[in-house]
Design an enzyme around this catalytic site. Structure first.
Site, mmCIF file in Angstrom:
data_model
loop_
_atom_site.group_PDB
_atom_site.id
_atom_site.type_symbol
_atom_site.label_atom_id
_atom_site.label_comp_id
_atom_site.label_asym_id
_atom_site.label_seq_id
_atom_site.Cartn_x
_atom_site.Cartn_y
_atom_site.Cartn_z
ATOM 1 N N LYS A 1 11.077 111.663 -35.734
ATOM 2 C CA LYS A 1 11.765 111.283 -34.496
ATOM 3 C C LYS A 1 10.743 111.231 -33.366
ATOM 4 O O LYS A 1 10.595 112.157 -32.586
ATOM 5 C CB LYS A 1 12.868 112.315 -34.207
ATOM 6 C CG LYS A 1 14.251 111.683 -34.149
ATOM 7 C CD LYS A 1 15.333 112.691 -33.984
ATOM 8 C CE LYS A 1 16.232 112.383 -32.809
ATOM 9 N NZ LYS A 1 16.879 111.088 -32.809
HETATM 10 N N1 PMP Z 1 18.577 107.137 -37.228
HETATM 11 C C1 PMP Z 1 18.014 107.169 -36.007
HETATM 12 C C2 PMP Z 1 16.990 106.140 -35.644
HETATM 13 C C3 PMP Z 1 18.390 108.157 -35.090
HETATM 14 O O1 PMP Z 1 17.844 108.198 -33.868
HETATM 15 C C4 PMP Z 1 19.368 109.108 -35.478
HETATM 16 C C5 PMP Z 1 19.808 110.167 -34.508
HETATM 17 N N2 PMP Z 1 18.968 111.288 -34.547
HETATM 18 C C6 PMP Z 1 19.908 109.045 -36.769
HETATM 19 C C7 PMP Z 1 19.483 108.037 -37.612
HETATM 20 C C8 PMP Z 1 20.890 110.079 -37.249
HETATM 21 O O2 PMP Z 1 20.247 111.296 -37.434
HETATM 22 P P1 PMP Z 1 20.995 112.691 -37.272
HETATM 23 O O3 PMP Z 1 22.222 112.614 -38.086
HETATM 24 O O4 PMP Z 1 20.047 113.690 -37.774
HETATM 25 O O5 PMP Z 1 21.305 112.840 -35.829
#
Ligand code: PMP
Length: 303
Positions: free
Chosen positions: A155
């Site tokens: 991220k």
């Molecule tokens: N893909 C992206 C690009 C994201 O930014 C997110 C949000 N964090 C997700 C998928 C979903 O991830 P999570 O369920 O861990 O929030």
């Protein structure tokens, strides 16, 4: 607006949590962050933070890719977050944003030999896609960042230009959200959420090798679908036209939670209404995150 932030090792008034325009991460996108939700539990009169250690573990991994050192263990980060939330005193659903970044001030694109910074702030936060009745989405002309260009499973702040481009492109065309394809034309994810299709009673979702962020909500959905609803998930490549013939489509993520997709590229998904599998998973997901399911209560850290 939040009143406080964790910044330079202590909780300070938010006005004091400031960086210079010369900050490396502001210039080059060299940061890593998380998005964590805390849900207000009216019965217990306290916030419950959902899967917080998993988020901080992922953050440590994102930071390791970027050669950023967070000066705290996952356990310490959970404690600091609870302390910050207590100080804010929120009594509604909240979004927590930890951010680690290259803090040195100066010119030069690199990852090595730089100082690291770390902060956390938290804001009240409701729904992310407003549409209860389901989202109308379009495939973006922007492709998902390939892992050989930048680490898709981390991220990383700079990588979110990819999400912003795809989101704004489709919103300006009148849609609610974007679906982003890989360079080879297969489905990767939404602009900031993972995607699931329902086909013949099974869930289908792109695999970690499809440049997805390895979502914590995605893992949650797969587990509760299998263990509590008896619905199996298949992780595999998904063609664009499969989006058009799927029985159901939904997004999931910390922000979006579980959100039905009712139209893709001007074609109704199923009968154009939220499908029964999506509805079941969404309802169970909301019970789980709100701490109403005993067996998953350990996922909810009380503040
Ligand atoms: N893909 C992206 C690009 C994201 O930014 C997110 C949000 N964090 C997700 C998928 C979903 O991830 P999570 O369920 O861990 O929030």
């Amino acid at each position: 607006m939040p009143q406080y932030a964790y910044f330079k090792g202590e909780i300070v008034p938010i006005e004091q949590a400031k960086v210079s325009v010369m900050t490396h991460a502001l210039n080059y996108g060299t940061g890593a962050f998380e998005g964590i939700r805390a849900y207000w539990n009216d019965k217990e009169k306290r916030l419950l933070v959902f899967r917080m250690p998993e988020h901080y573990d992922r953050m440590h991994k994102s930071c390791s890719i970027l050669k950023i050192k967070i000066p705290h263990t996952t356990e310490e980060l959970c404690d600091i977050t609870c302390e910050l939330l207590t100080k804010e005193g929120y009594t509604e659903d909240t979004y927590i944003r930890p951010l680690a970044y290259k803090a040195s001030e100066g010119i030069g694109v690199k990852l090595h030999g730089l100082e690291d910074g770390f902060c956390i702030f938290a804001v009240p936060f409701g729904r992310y896609i407003e549409k209860e009745e389901g989202a109308r989405v379009a495939v973006s002309s922007w492709r998902r960042i390939d892992d050989n260009a930048a680490p898709a499973r981390a991220k990383v702040t700079g990588i979110y230009i990819n999400s912003a481009l795809s989101k704004t492109e489709v919103v300006e065309r009148g849609f609610d959200e974007a679906i982003v394809l890989n360079h080879d034309g297969h489905v990767s994810e939404g602009s900031a959420e993972n995607i699931f299709l329902v086909r013949k009673g099974k869930l289908v979702t792109p695999s970690p090798a499809d440049n997805i962020l390895e979502g914590i909500t995605r893992a949650t959905v797969m587990q509760i679908a299998e263990d509590d609803l008896g619905i199996e998930t298949v992780e595999r490549r998904i063609d664009r036209s499969e989006l058009y013939i799927a029985d159901e489509v939904f997004f999931c993520g910390t922000g979006v939670q579980v959100a039905a997709v009712i139209e893709v590229d001007g074609r109704p998904v199923g009968n154009g209404k939220i499908g029964p599998v999506t509805e079941k998973i969404r309802d169970l997901y909301f019970d789980v995150v709100k701490g109403k399911v005993a067996k998953y209560k350990s996922w909810c850290t009380p503040v």
